[in-house]
Enzyme design. Structure first.
Site, PDB file in Angstrom:
ATOM      1  N   CYS A 125      15.549   2.110   5.726  1.00 16.93           N
ATOM      2  CA  CYS A 125      14.320   2.456   5.011  1.00 16.93           C
ATOM      3  C   CYS A 125      14.082   3.961   4.892  1.00 16.93           C
ATOM      4  CB  CYS A 125      13.123   1.805   5.682  1.00 16.93           C
ATOM      5  SG  CYS A 125      13.365   0.058   6.030  1.00 16.93           S
ATOM      6  N   ARG A 241       0.284  -5.016  -9.334  1.00 17.78           N
ATOM      7  CA  ARG A 241      -0.424  -6.162  -9.904  1.00 17.78           C
ATOM      8  C   ARG A 241      -1.921  -5.846 -10.023  1.00 17.78           C
ATOM      9  NH1 ARG A 241       2.755 -10.996  -9.007  1.00 17.78           N
ATOM     10  NH2 ARG A 241       4.579 -10.561  -7.723  1.00 17.78           N
ATOM     11  N   SER A 270       5.326  -5.589   1.942  1.00 18.06           N
ATOM     12  CA  SER A 270       5.879  -4.805   0.835  1.00 18.06           C
ATOM     13  C   SER A 270       6.680  -5.703  -0.098  1.00 18.06           C
ATOM     14  CB  SER A 270       6.777  -3.685   1.368  1.00 18.06           C
ATOM     15  OG  SER A 270       7.853  -4.210   2.119  1.00 18.06           O
ATOM     16  N   HIS A 378       9.034  -1.647  -2.174  1.00 12.04           N
ATOM     17  CA  HIS A 378       9.840  -0.877  -1.213  1.00 12.04           C
ATOM     18  C   HIS A 378      11.329  -1.027  -1.531  1.00 12.04           C
ATOM     19  CE1 HIS A 378      11.489   0.685   2.412  1.00 12.04           C
ATOM     20  NE2 HIS A 378      11.385  -0.385   3.179  1.00 12.04           N
ATOM     21  N   CYS A 408       8.896   3.128   9.104  1.00  7.24           N
ATOM     22  CA  CYS A 408       9.680   2.403  10.087  1.00  7.24           C
ATOM     23  C   CYS A 408      11.049   2.123   9.474  1.00  7.24           C
ATOM     24  CB  CYS A 408       8.985   1.113  10.507  1.00  7.24           C
ATOM     25  SG  CYS A 408       8.502   0.028   9.142  1.00  7.24           S
ATOM     26  N   GLY A 410      14.536  -0.423   9.726  1.00  2.00           N
ATOM     27  CA  GLY A 410      15.148  -1.631  10.240  1.00  2.00           C
ATOM     28  C   GLY A 410      16.085  -1.357  11.402  1.00  2.00           C
TER      29      GLY A 410
END
Length: 425
Positions: A125, A241, A270, A378, A408, A410
């Site tokens: 990320c 949206r 996300s 994301h 953060c 993974g």
């Protein structure tokens, strides 16, 4: 607050005294961070593509090489940078196969000479941030004068692969945790740190509302560079949206009913998306010599590790570490509050975002003022560079100075960065 007592369940070891490399001098305190020096690493260009909804959106059939190629071509034309002057390129991307080959091919096809080298970086990320960091470090070390940091991800074409390790490695508890699905880590944070569904939906609603308002006002148009792909020009994020209500969010079914407490939903996590971004970096001295606009100053970054099952809480550790490195300790509340104008924390999941906001104690008005990944999505490799691009654009609108980004990562890591707006009027 209600998370603080629970947070004592997990306290990584205190941050050790930070050793300073002999060849560098790290600025200390806000005054030094804002100083302008000839050898500063500065950002002279920062744009991103519009983001597409994975599997359904505007880039659903576009692979990473085609996305990068379009971005390289558009950015070179827009910035008027002579590609022969580029000393290095670093691309942050996570899941496409043969990432270096496809990134190099995209650059060459876009008109970048064969003499310009390229690398790729994958720290999940934070990959986009790591691309900027790597180029900044090359320039600071005197190994490059002009560098390009780019990042791209196509979650449509290259969704997260399932990690596979041998049995004796997966038998280690931390190792086993680090290869679990991200949704599982969201539920671990919600469960072990008492983050209720109600709070998650409320923070998600804020993200959706902010992003929808930003799109309706055209706020993101300043940071988006139109790219042409297969005869179509993309200029607007199709991931946001409009009309999301809190009542609707509350009705959504759990996305991961197999894991207790099953509080994560499609509305408070996300989205997955496709997109790319690019920054051009050089020294202040060279930018002034070449007449390149100076948009921002790269200050520095931090990376941390946390227990993998609590992956999402890592910004609450990466940010204090970063502030300590640069003499902006959280204990100095006045400086801390006054110095950070905008904080962009990646909203991987509402559970972890709520935890981080509470632990850091920063007013929500300063965090993701135009929404975050819950609304915008994301694209994993792109997010780190998008935060810098989006954050700098917002600082320019507000005429404010300091941006802090964090996410953060993974497997149980976190990262953060500080960038200064150089366009103050």
């Amino acid at each position: 607050m209600y998370l603080r007592q629970a947070s004592r369940l997990l306290r990584p070891a205190p941050i050790p005294s930070l050793r300073r490399a002999a060849s560098t001098t790290r600025p200390q305190g806000l005054a030094q961070i804002l100083q302008k020096n000839p050898d500063d690493v500065v950002i002279t260009y920062a744009k991103r593509t519009a983001i597409g909804r994975a599997f359904k959106g505007q880039y659903k059939d576009i692979p990473v090489d085609e996305l990068l190629h379009a971005l390289f071509k558009a950015a070179l034309a827009d910035s008027k940078l002579d590609p022969s002057k580029i000393d290095d390129i670093c691309v942050g991307t996570c899941h496409p196969p043969s990432p270096l080959y496809i990134s190099r091919a995209a650059a060459l096809a876009a008109g970048i000479p064969p003499e310009v080298p390229i690398s790729t970086v994958n720290r999940l990320c934070s990959s986009g941030l790591m691309a900027v960091r790597n180029i900044a470090h090359h320039i600071k070390a005197g190994e490059a004068l002009i560098g390009v940091a780019a990042a791209a991800e196509s979650m449509s074409n290259n969704p997260r692969p399932t990690p596979e390790v041998v049995d004796h490695i997966s038998g280690h508890p931390h190792a086993n945790d680090c290869i679990q699905p991200m949704g599982w880590t969201s539920e671990r944070v919600a469960d072990d740190f008492n983050v209720p569904r109600e709070k998650q939906d409320e923070i998600a609603f804020l993200s959706h509302t902010r992003a929808s308002e930003a799109v309706s006002k055209g706020i993101f148009s300043e940071e988006i560079i139109p790219i042409e792909l297969r005869g179509q020009i993309a200029t607007i994020d199709d991931t946001v949206r409009p009309g999301v209500t809190l009542e609707k969010l509350k009705t959504l079914k759990p996305a991961f009913p197999q894991w207790e407490p099953s509080t994560t939903t499609a509305g408070n996590a996300s989205g997955i998306g496709d997109g790319a971004g690019l920054c051009i970096l050089t020294t202040r001295e060279n930018a002034e010599k070449e007449g390149m606009p100076i948009l921002g100053k790269w200050v520095g970054s931090s990376v941390v590790g946390v227990p993998p099952r609590y992956m999402g809480i890592s910004p609450a550790y990466a940010i204090p570490k970063l502030l300590q490195q640069y003499g902006l300790n959280k204990e100095e509340v006045d400086i801390y509050e006054a110095s950070i104008a905008i904080l962009c924390i990646n909203e991987a999941f509402a559970s972890q975002f709520v935890y981080c906001v509470d632990e850091l104690g920063i007013p929500i008005e300063k965090i993701n003022p135009n929404g975050g990944a819950i609304a915008i999505s994301h694209p994993v490799g792109m997010t780190g560079i998008r935060q810098i691009i989006t954050g700098l654009a917002e600082l320019r609108r507000r005429n404010e100075r300091v941006l802090c980004t964090s996410m953060c990562i993974g497997s149980g890591m976190g990262a953060a960065s500080i960038v200064v707006n150089e366009t103050l009027s």
